[in-house]
Design an enzyme around this catalytic site. Structure first.
Site, PDB file in Angstrom:
ATOM      1  CG  ASP A 165     -62.359 -35.985 -56.726  1.00  9.52           C
ATOM      2  OD1 ASP A 165     -62.507 -35.597 -57.877  1.00  9.52           O
ATOM      3  OD2 ASP A 165     -63.048 -35.598 -55.766  1.00  9.52           O
ATOM      4  CG  ASP A 224     -63.525 -34.166 -52.184  1.00 10.08           C
ATOM      5  OD1 ASP A 224     -63.938 -33.394 -53.071  1.00 10.08           O
ATOM      6  OD2 ASP A 224     -62.319 -34.320 -51.937  1.00 10.08           O
ATOM      7  CG  ASP A 264     -66.969 -33.329 -56.706  1.00  9.21           C
ATOM      8  OD1 ASP A 264     -66.610 -32.843 -57.792  1.00  9.21           O
ATOM      9  OD2 ASP A 264     -66.201 -33.492 -55.751  1.00  9.21           O
TER      10      ASP A 264
END
Length: 941
Positions: free
Chosen positions: A380, A679, A683
């Protein structure tokens, strides 16, 4: 009403609850929530009535002064844990090893026969020696297992540390879920785990995933008419305030936990692989043992035939037969490398403990090891590569770009009507909150993006509470990664409804057909203005700023709460540019990954230009790398993806499914070992799909953490690189140990087998072999499996999915070292008596002691050589590894004690200093030979 009264009179408040100052007991609360009993809830005057009976208020929560009373009446929010297994449990487990049991029987028979023929204590020496060796093996194994179980328990406690937002004493604060009590007001948002049973008080679009309790995958709508929230379920969408009613073992989750006992970790892939190796070696050992036993027994029979005494058996000969059997069993014990799984577990447990200090919490053992083979990391951007401390640094309001500064000038240049609508948008269309904390300071709560916008609102002179009171929020659509926007509908004080929207700039701007000009008037959005706003977005993005667009739309007087918020005909209020600086050390970490052969890819929901700017700053995007947007990636065929993915370095505007697709393609088509960071709740699919899921400890939701294998406690990309380094260290340490152990196995097997065949007796007795087994299994595992990682580990290519565990380098070292040791022992067996001028009745015993001593010292020095498989310098950093030094010292000291003082048990005799010198010299000579071997080139696989 009368019916209600007659019903309510059925419930009598228990005396102890009354005395504590409450009007409802824990059992009654439990039956309401667990039974979804709407009727009972009505009897108690709904959620407000329950709150009143619990002595709490919806705005202030409970008071700290009454915590003890509450705990006494309602209990604490903890589950009864299974008691830890004691040390003797592990002793009992270790005793149940089949080969040790057979040896135990041998020892028992040996004691009986020995005492009958030779009397006590002389006849008991052999038997007692075997018993002592067995006990030593059992206690060392049990101690190692016990310590490890304690370590896993500590890690388990760490996994369960969850913090929630709670209103208590009129203040919003963070509390551990263990401190929650009935009457607490908990704030839940998307991705949270419901920490106790409770009732919905207020909130928006709340969808709860109850699959952990009911197995139903379809999420449940929770609202005022269905207000029941159960512990252990997950918030899939929306947000709410919840009144805690039942905690700990009284909750449905607590009752479920009581029926389950905590399972241990599954075996890791490497343990499975090594168990396979151990089985094969064990079978080979069994074959050698049977042949050795047959040869020794045949030798005895032949001798007796020659003497003509085949029908007369003495006690000594029976003992000799028993000794042959013990040697055969011990060959199996030595051959079965039970230290292999132990070494894996030790190494993984050691790595897990150290990684905890390095801010990585490993949830599944296998992840330690898999991370060492990772070939690609999909990371990310926000919070992992960047700091996640966001501030609005630029705005475009009324068509003018302004730098945000703390001065009065910034706010004063904005027309009042625009300021008003902007504050309405910022303070109502938010998942954050502005509260006064215990120190009476203003504190902003919420995600970093929300915090940055609320800060801007306060900077413009806004008052959060005042804005919230002005108009009533009718509907909220929380932000999610698919829509990339958030919306609310307000009921205005003067009548009518207004929708506010904020989200990804180009998406929100596409829904606008009007904007506010420099005078604050609403004007149609013509081509020139659209181009100007789009250029502004590009300009902000190229400066590595996250851009958001805020817009509103008056939607008349007709709006139904059940309908969706309309998404067209909006008026653009402002475009904001949010700065999220790159974390220090990320660029260096990306460079380390590159030198280690690990490809880093950035997958983000942000704008393509912002993503590219930050990827360049981190060193992820190179000149020949590709950056693509999620929608474009989605349209590609499989054939196009095969061409595109190898060079893909940045994916912007990606949805969770794009991330999932990328991970799946990398794993299946390209056979990569993929680590993924995440997070958010969205996801979870990608974290599941990946070989190693890495969740963020600070920004991560509970759902993401549960899907992950490793939790990065400080949300830092550099920590991920540390995890990779530890993973490689585990892999290499186990390889070193396997190399060391296989060498001992091969030599011990071949020596005893060939001696038995050629001379009719075995030079290494059962007790001696058990001691060697101890050195190489448990102690060797301890010494080699706990080597800390070096920076050199990140300078070699990853093992990947197809790498052989026992590499050519290992085979070279094993073969060379085994040959050398075999030559030494064979030389001593055939030429030893002449070389040391041994004659007399004790010559065989001295020679066998010499062989045993030289063999053990060969292992001690080979253990040092095994610290490095390819480097010649094996002493580098040796003194920093205290375990290694301690194990070597103990082995050497104990060997001296065995030879000099325990001769009667171990069939040894004290040696002269010259004989000691020669034994140690033979061992030491193995080191230069190992160094020469390392110079022999072999293929890399």
């Amino acid at each position: 009403m009368l019916a209600g009264l007659s019903l309510s009179s059925d419930y009598i408040v228990p005396q102890d609850v009354k005395e504590a100052g409450f009007q409802i007991c824990a059992e009654e609360l439990g039956s309401i929530v667990e039974g979804h009993d709407v009727k009972k809830l009505k009897i108690h005057d709904g959620v407000e009535g329950i709150a009143e009976k619990l002595g709490t208020t919806i705005t202030k929560g409970i008071s700290t002064s009454e915590i003890d009373r509450r705990q006494r009446v309602y209990g604490v929010n903890r589950f009864t844990e299974t008691p830890p297994k004691g040390f003797w449990f592990f002793v009992w487990e270790a005793v149940q090893d089949t080969t040790l049991m057979i040896l135990g029987i041998c020892a028992f028979v040996s004691l009986l026969v020995g005492i009958v023929t030779e009397g006590w204590p002389k006849g008991a020496h052999d038997g007692l020696g075997i018993v002592a060796s067995i006990l030593l093996v059992v206690f060392v194994t049990a101690t190692s297992d016990y310590k490890q179980s304690l370590q896993f328990r500590d890690l388990d406690k760490e996994k369960k540390k969850i913090v929630m937002q709670v209103t208590r004493n009129g203040l919003r604060q963070k509390l551990s879920i263990y401190d929650l009590l009935p009457g607490d007001i908990v704030h839940l948002s998307i991705g949270d785990q419901v920490p106790a049973d409770g009732l919905f008080m207020s909130g928006y679009s709340l969808l709860i995933n109850e699959s952990s309790l009911t197995g139903e995958s379809e999420p449940v709508n929770v609202n005022a008419s269905n207000p029941f929230l159960l512990s252990g379920t997950k918030v899939q969408n929306g947000s709410c305030k919840m009144l805690v009613t039942t905690v700990g073992m009284r909750t449905q989750w607590g009752k479920l936990m009581a029926t389950l006992s905590e399972g241990g970790d599954d075996e890791t892939p490497l343990q499975v692989k090594l168990n396979g190796v151990a089985t094969v070696i064990g079978k080979i050992g069994l074959f050698f043992a049977v042949v050795t036993f047959s040869v020794l027994v045949q030798g005895l029979f032949t001798r007796k035939l020659e003497e003509g005494t085949q029908w007369i058996w003495s006690g000594d000969e029976a003992v000799e037969m028993l000794e042959f059997f013990a040697i055969a069993v011990t060959i199996v014990v030595v051959a079965v490398p039970e230290g292999l799984p132990l070494a894996v577990t030790l190494s993984l447990a050691f790595a897990m403990k150290k990684m905890m200090n390095d801010k990585a919490l490993v949830r599944h053992l296998a992840a330690c090891e898999t991370m060492g083979s990772a070939t690609t990391i999909c990371s990310d951007k926000t919070g992992t590569l960047t700091t996640n401390h966001m501030t609005v640094v630029k705005t475009c309001i009324c068509g003018e770009i302004k730098e945000v500064s703390g001065s009065e000038k910034f706010g004063s240049s904005i027309p009042e009507s625009v300021r008003k609508i902007l504050l309405e948008s910022i303070f109502n269309n938010t998942g954050g909150d502005v509260v006064v904390n215990e120190a009476q300071k203003v504190e902003i709560l919420g995600t970093p993006t929300e915090t940055a916008l609320l800060e801007l609102g306060l900077l413009l002179g806004g008052d959060f509470e005042e804005e919230r009171v002005k108009s009533k929020i009718v509907k909220v659509e929380p932000f999610n990664s698919t829509k990339k926007r958030m919306g609310v509908v307000l009921e205005l004080p003067e009548g009518g409804f207004r929708a506010h929207c904020k989200g990804a700039s180009e998406i929100a701007l596409a829904a606008c057909d009007k904007f506010l000009n420099s005078n604050g008037d609403v004007v149609p959005l013509d081509e020139a203005s659209t181009t100007h706003l789009q250029d502004t977005i590009e300009k902000f993005a190229s400066e590595a700023l996250r851009t958001l667009c805020l817009a509103y739309s008056d939607i008349g007087s007709e709006f139904s709460e059940s309908g969706d918020i309309p998404f067209q005909g909006y008026t653009c209020i402002a475009i904001v540019g949010i700065k999220d600086p790159v974390r220090p050390g990320v660029k260096e970490s990306v460079a380390v990954c590159r030198s280690a052969g690990i490809v880093v890819r950035m997958v983000t929901g942000d704008n393509l230009t912002t993503a590219k700017a930050i990827a360049r700053e981190c060193g992820i995007l190179t000149d020949d790398g590709l950056a693509i947007e999620g929608p474009e990636f989605r349209e590609k065929s499989d054939a196009e993806l095969q061409q595109l993915i190898p060079n893909l370095q940045v994916m912007a505007r990606s949805s969770p499914m794009d991330k999932h697709t990328l991970v799946k393609q990398l794993r299946t088509t390209f056979q990569e070992v993929v680590a993924v960071t995440g997070d958010g709740t969205n996801d979870a699919p990608a974290l599941h799909e990946a070989d190693i899921g890495l969740a963020m400890g600070i920004a991560g939701t509970e759902v993401a953490k549960e899907s992950a294998d490793v939790i990065i406690l400080d949300d830092n990309f550099s920590t991920i690189v540390t995890v990779g380094k530890w993973g490689r260290s585990v892999y290499v340490n186990i390889q070193k140990f396997v190399q060391f152990q296989l060498t001992v196995n091969v030599v011990a097997l071949v020596v005893n087998f060939t001696s038995a065949c050629l001379t009719g007796n075995a030079p290494l007795t059962a007790v001696q072999l058990l001691w060697v087994n101890m050195i190489m299994d448990t102690l060797g595992a301890l010494a080699l499996a706990t080597e800390p990682p070096t920076d050199d580990l990140m300078k070699r290519a990853p093992v990947g999915r197809k790498g052989n565990f026992i590499s050519n380098v290992m085979w070279r070292n094993i073969t060379g070292q085994s040959l050398y040791q075999f030559v030494v022992i064979w030389y001593l067996q055939t030429q030893g008596k002449e070389a040391f001028r041994l004659d007399g009745p004790d010559s065989d015993l001295i020679l066998n002691t010499l062989i045993f001593n030289s063999f053990v010292f060969c292992q001690v020095f080979n253990e040092i050589s095994s610290r490095e498989m390819e480097k010649v310098n094996v002493f580098d950093g040796i003194l920093k590894n205290y375990v290694f030094v301690a194990v070597l010292s103990c082995t050497a000291i104990f060997q001296i004690i065995i030879i000099e003082f325990l001769g009667t048990f171990a069939s040894t005799t004290p040696l002269t200093w010259q004989q000691w010198f020669v034994s140690i010299a033979f061992g030491f000579l193995g080191m230069p030979i190992a160094a020469i071997l390392k110079m022999v080139p072999v293929g890399s696989s």
